[in-house]
Design a protein around this motif. Sequence first.
Motif: not given
Length: 238
Positions: A168, A205, A207-208, A221
Amino acid sequence: MTWELAPEIYHFSYREPGVMRENGMMYGLTGSYAYHNNLMLKAEGRGSIGRVDYKNSGTMDSIRDYSFEFRGLGGYDFPVLEKIVLTPYFGVGYRYLNDDSSGKISSTGAGGYERESNYIYSPVGIEGVVDIKNDWTIGARAEYDIFWWGRQISRLSDYNANYSDLRNTQRTGYGFRGSIKLQRNGEEFDLIIEPFVRYWNIAKSNDSNIVKSGTIVAYGYEPKNNSTEYGVKVGAKF
């Protein structure tokens, strides 16, 4: 030109409000090299290691933590009156923190994993030094840290090998730090005693995707967080 070397001890507190917190003691070593001839140039580094305790809905004790940090600073010395020197400065820094609970199980049965935190930032501050009698000087530093970029790596594969690691990016935040330095000037070296505080406040952060066995199953995140370090270092200046 001066060298400074000092062990330090500090209490570390990390918070994700409404999510979790960690606390523990850290032990480290700091060093710096400084050039002063009106112009000031300085390189600083530090490293530390310790254990922290984790708490959210469950608990996990004695998690291994270590960190290191490198900074380059430039400034200018301004004499004020007869015995006071003020030095505003600016620079660039890199901070790394590793929080490794891999192989541990919390009180609620959750598995731990390694977390890595990377910050790139610019310190902007001012340092003042005042000569007092009998070879003693006292100084103080106040600094604001401009946060440029962060990368949080959560190694979910430590918990389950079918998961990919989560990365992130953090874009928003700030820090500040301050210290008071008492120095006893000697013939061979100067004795330094310096209490300090360091603080970071970092926004949520991006989002992943969380990938399991090649399939996206969720997103993750790094929550909004803050950390505080307060302690003291005692060392020598050559």
